[in-house]
Design an enzyme around this catalytic site. Structure first.
Site, PDB file in Angstrom:
ATOM      1  N   SER A 182       0.815  -1.194   0.000  1.00  0.00           N
ATOM      2  CA  SER A 182       0.000   0.000   0.000  1.00  0.00           C
ATOM      3  C   SER A 182       0.869   1.273   0.000  1.00  0.00           C
ATOM      4  CB  SER A 182      -0.958  -0.058   1.192  1.00  0.00           C
ATOM      5  OG  SER A 182      -2.009   0.864   1.058  1.00  0.00           O
ATOM      6  N   ASP A 210      -8.460  -5.963  -5.578  1.00  0.00           N
ATOM      7  CA  ASP A 210      -8.198  -4.659  -4.970  1.00  0.00           C
ATOM      8  C   ASP A 210      -8.788  -3.545  -5.830  1.00  0.00           C
ATOM      9  OD1 ASP A 210      -7.227  -2.706  -3.298  1.00  0.00           O
ATOM     10  OD2 ASP A 210      -5.131  -2.924  -3.900  1.00  0.00           O
ATOM     11  N   HIS A 267      -6.432  -6.306  -1.487  1.00  0.00           N
ATOM     12  CA  HIS A 267      -5.312  -5.404  -1.222  1.00  0.00           C
ATOM     13  C   HIS A 267      -4.205  -6.087  -0.423  1.00  0.00           C
ATOM     14  CE1 HIS A 267      -3.686  -1.320  -0.858  1.00  0.00           C
ATOM     15  NE2 HIS A 267      -3.534  -1.501   0.438  1.00  0.00           N
TER      16      HIS A 267
END
Length: 460
Positions: free
Chosen positions: A170, A378, A437
């Site tokens: 991320s 994601d 994610h």
């Protein structure tokens, strides 16, 4: 491996070895401790006066090394910004123990030594003695983390010879891009002796513009938005693009947050970390009405998906403020661990929407391996967005990379394709199927196989 982590069991607590490193001229003050068998070490490095980074090293029980096949080390960088790698990445994704303090069968310790760091200062167990010392840019973070590594090569003897891989998730990808460039420059200048062998970017926020522009077409294609909502979202996304192009990064972040609110309202509250879920399905969403601003809501939602991995027995919050803090012994008593530091999130407001594509190009130009891996489900750092920013690279191998077919990957005894990979020279891209994610949490088998390939682990 049935019990990969038995020497690391937390209870009963092992007696600790405490050693206060001597203060060296020009080097950071450090406090280091660990287990008597050397399988774990942890400590604080004062990277600037009154700014303290916490790190935790695990030596792999499978560690074998030879000059031809050295054993790798993975330094894990969590996102958020403001999320704790020592907590989330460690106990909820790839560390030796899960949130119930039971051995994790898919721990990345099977392929590499692991270092978790609560980065930047102010995150998790890391702390500052004055809030004005929180970083406001990715490059300030990189300077602090480079100082940390200069201390760690003295504290972890294997680090000078072990190939080092920065593995990010991320917003951590922006940390990895700037830290990777910072470390590479320090190595080239003779200021740091490490072998930076690679940087791996998992669902990483490298180009906020490309990810923002990807939301509407992706959510339209999976029926989470209709055309009317898509038109509204597209207008907001184009505004974000204009603000980024104009250098209005704080305004762009606010507009991006407004876009997420529109998407939430018009999509039935799709989970931006996995479009098969609704955000209301996750426990953290129950906390969000009490926070003070939309950006704080987004900071909390980062930990939402991983928070849902908590069991009925333990929560990540309870162990990090309980048995883990007791085990470590050196965490200040008045420090309360939280999943995501809102203060750290907010201080990066002027850097949040800045791209880090140039830093990736710099790493590629040095010959350092760069791996991009992305979960199929994601949204917030979508695969489409990652493909778009990769195509903006100035790297001279890009055309050849893009022309190559992908290879199918499989894992374990289960049938069916689990991922695809494309590689050319020192650029690699993994498409991870069935993952959102948080790839290691969603698809642990293929994630473990992938990290073995990325690091060229002797255990592979």
């Amino acid at each position: 491996m049935d019990r990969p982590c038995c020497p690391l069991a937390l209870l009963p607590l092992l007696p600790l070895l405490l050693c206060l490193a001597s203060l060296r001229a020009g080097s950071a003050a450090s406090i280091t401790t660990g287990t008597p068998d050397g399988s774990e070490r942890w400590g604080y490095v004062e990277v600037r006066p009154k700014a303290h980074l916490f790190w935790w090293y695990y030596k792999s029980p499978q560690r074998t090394s030879s000059p031809a096949k050295p054993w790798p080390t993975v330094l894990w960088l969590q996102g958020g910004p403001g999320a704790s790698g020592v907590g989330l990445g460690n106990f909820l994704e790839v560390g030796p123990l899960d949130v119930n303090l039971k051995p994790r069968n898919s721990t990345w310790l099977q392929k590499a030594d692991l270092i978790f760091v609560d980065n930047p200062v102010g995150v998790g167990y890391s702390y500052v003695e004055d809030d004005t010392l929180l970083v406001t840019t990715d490059w300030q973070q990189a300077a602090d983390a480079t100082t940390l590594l200069k201390a760690l090569v003295k504290e972890v003897p294997t680090l000078q010879s072990s190939p080092l891989f920065l593995v990010a998730e991320s917003y951590g990808g922006k940390y990895a891009a700037t830290l990777g460039a910072s470390v590479a420059r320090a190595v080239r200048a003779g200021e740091l002796k490490v072998n930076l062998a690679g940087v791996a970017l998992g669902d990483s926020w490298i180009s906020p513009e490309d990810f923002t522009l990807s939301y509407t077409p992706l959510l339209l294609s999976v029926s989470r938005l209709d055309d009317n909502a898509g038109d509204e979202a597209n207008k907001k996304a184009e505004n974000v693009k204009r603000q980024i192009t104009g250098g209005q990064f704080a305004d762009a972040q606010r507009s991006w947050t407004d876009l997420l609110d529109i998407i939430g309202t018009r999509s039935g509250n799709v989970d931006m970390y996995n479009f098969l879920l609704d955000s209301g399905m996750d426990p953290v969403s129950a906390d969000t009405p009490t926070v003070s601003s939309p950006s704080n809501v987004q900071a909390l939602r980062y930990a939402t998906y991983l928070g849902s991995q908590d069991s009925d027995s333990n929560t990540i919050d309870s162990i990090m403020n309980g048995v883990i803090k007791e085990k470590l012994r050196i965490v200040p008593k008045d420090l309360k661990w939280v999943e995501v530091s809102q203060a750290v999130y907010n201080t990066l407001v002027n850097d949040f929407m800045k791209p880090r594509i140039d830093e990736i190009d710099e790493l590629l130009s040095y010959g350092i391996n760069v791996t991009v891996y992305n979960g199929q489900l994601d949204v917030i750092c979508s695969t489409n967005g990652a493909e778009a920013w990769v195509q903006k690279l100035k790297w001279d191998g890009l055309k050849s990379f893009l022309s190559l077919p992908r290879q199918s990957l499989y894992c374990g005894q289960s049938k069916g394709t689990k991922a695809f990979v494309r590689s050319y020279k020192n650029l690699h891209f993994y498409w991870i199927l069935g993952a959102g994610h948080f790839v290691p949490a969603d698809q642990p088998c293929i994630a473990l196989s992938m990290i073995g390939s990325i690091t060229q682990s002797p255990a592979s």
